[in-house]
Design a protein around this motif. Structure first.
Motif, mmCIF file in Angstrom:
data_model
loop_
_atom_site.group_PDB
_atom_site.id
_atom_site.type_symbol
_atom_site.label_atom_id
_atom_site.label_comp_id
_atom_site.label_asym_id
_atom_site.label_seq_id
_atom_site.Cartn_x
_atom_site.Cartn_y
_atom_site.Cartn_z
ATOM 1 N N TYR A 13 0.848 -1.199 0.000
ATOM 2 C CA TYR A 13 0.000 0.000 0.000
ATOM 3 C C TYR A 13 0.875 1.237 0.000
ATOM 4 N N VAL A 45 -9.962 6.898 0.922
ATOM 5 C CA VAL A 45 -9.630 7.377 -0.430
ATOM 6 C C VAL A 45 -10.001 8.844 -0.604
ATOM 7 N N ILE A 87 -3.941 2.343 1.062
ATOM 8 C CA ILE A 87 -4.534 2.644 -0.248
ATOM 9 C C ILE A 87 -3.493 2.424 -1.341
ATOM 10 N N ALA A 89 -3.569 2.605 -5.860
ATOM 11 C CA ALA A 89 -4.305 2.712 -7.126
ATOM 12 C C ALA A 89 -3.758 1.635 -8.055
ATOM 13 N N THR A 90 -4.605 0.684 -8.398
ATOM 14 C CA THR A 90 -4.128 -0.433 -9.214
ATOM 15 C C THR A 90 -4.380 -0.240 -10.702
ATOM 16 N N VAL A 97 -10.448 5.275 -11.987
ATOM 17 C CA VAL A 97 -9.363 4.776 -11.147
ATOM 18 C C VAL A 97 -9.911 3.619 -10.322
ATOM 19 N N ARG A 98 -9.141 2.534 -10.263
ATOM 20 C CA ARG A 98 -9.468 1.438 -9.362
ATOM 21 C C ARG A 98 -8.564 1.571 -8.142
ATOM 22 N N TYR A 99 -9.185 1.734 -6.981
ATOM 23 C CA TYR A 99 -8.486 1.826 -5.711
ATOM 24 C C TYR A 99 -8.660 0.504 -4.978
ATOM 25 N N GLU A 100 -7.576 0.021 -4.378
ATOM 26 C CA GLU A 100 -7.679 -1.119 -3.472
ATOM 27 C C GLU A 100 -7.301 -0.621 -2.089
ATOM 28 N N ILE A 101 -8.060 -1.086 -1.110
ATOM 29 C CA ILE A 101 -7.898 -0.615 0.257
ATOM 30 C C ILE A 101 -7.754 -1.813 1.172
ATOM 31 N N PHE A 116 -12.093 -2.987 -2.748
ATOM 32 C CA PHE A 116 -11.755 -2.136 -3.884
ATOM 33 C C PHE A 116 -12.995 -1.353 -4.269
ATOM 34 N N LEU A 140 -1.985 10.951 -8.606
ATOM 35 C CA LEU A 140 -2.411 9.568 -8.421
ATOM 36 C C LEU A 140 -1.237 8.589 -8.585
#
Length: 148
Positions: A13, A45, A87, A89-90, A97-101, A116, A140
């Motif tokens: 992350y 996010v 966090i 951003a994948t 934007v695809r965020y994974e948390i 996500f 980003l």
């Protein structure tokens, strides 16, 4: 039943936010209710976006609409534990934007949950997709997933 996906480790992350659980987050089963995790994702996010000058929630020309979301739960969280939200951003696209948390209980090396969501950024007035500016993409990039 499908095989469970491998959860990201802390080191994967790029940004972090501490989130205090509240008494009201617990459900009748004595742990934070599943819907609260999505609130944690949103808080982590969007706070990061505001703090880095990308999102002006009252007057900015772009707003992010969630078009897809998901969560994998690994262990319960309960009040009064502190959650640390990681966090990354994948995928940074033209207007999305695809965020994974990852949600970690403070002091734990293993995630309690990983989720996500995908934001599509749209023009505030027209609600039509709007391309991310070079400034947005550069900022980003600070939380983009490692490509190695």
């Amino acid at each position: 039943m499908a095989e469970r996906a491998q959860l990201r480790k802390r080191g994967e992350y790029r940004a972090w936010r501490a989130i205090a659980t509240r008494w009201m987050d617990n459900d009748v089963y004595g742990h934070v209710n599943n819907v609260v995790y999505y609130s944690f994702f949103d808080t982590a996010v969007n706070a990061w976006l505001v703090e880095h000058g990308l999102l002006d929630i009252e007057r900015g020309p772009l707003i992010g609409l969630v078009v897809e979301t998901g969560c994998t739960y690994a262990r319960p969280v309960a009040f009064p534990e502190e959650v640390q939200a990681g966090i990354v951003a994948t995928k940074i696209g033209n207007s999305s934007v695809r965020y994974e948390i990852g949600l970690f209980v403070k002091g734990s090396p293993q995630p309690a949950a990983q989720g996500f969501f995908v934001h599509v950024y749209v023009d505030r007035a027209t609600r039509r997709p709007a391309p991310l500016t070079p400034e947005w993409k550069a900022v980003l990039g600070k939380i983009a997933a490692s490509t190695d």
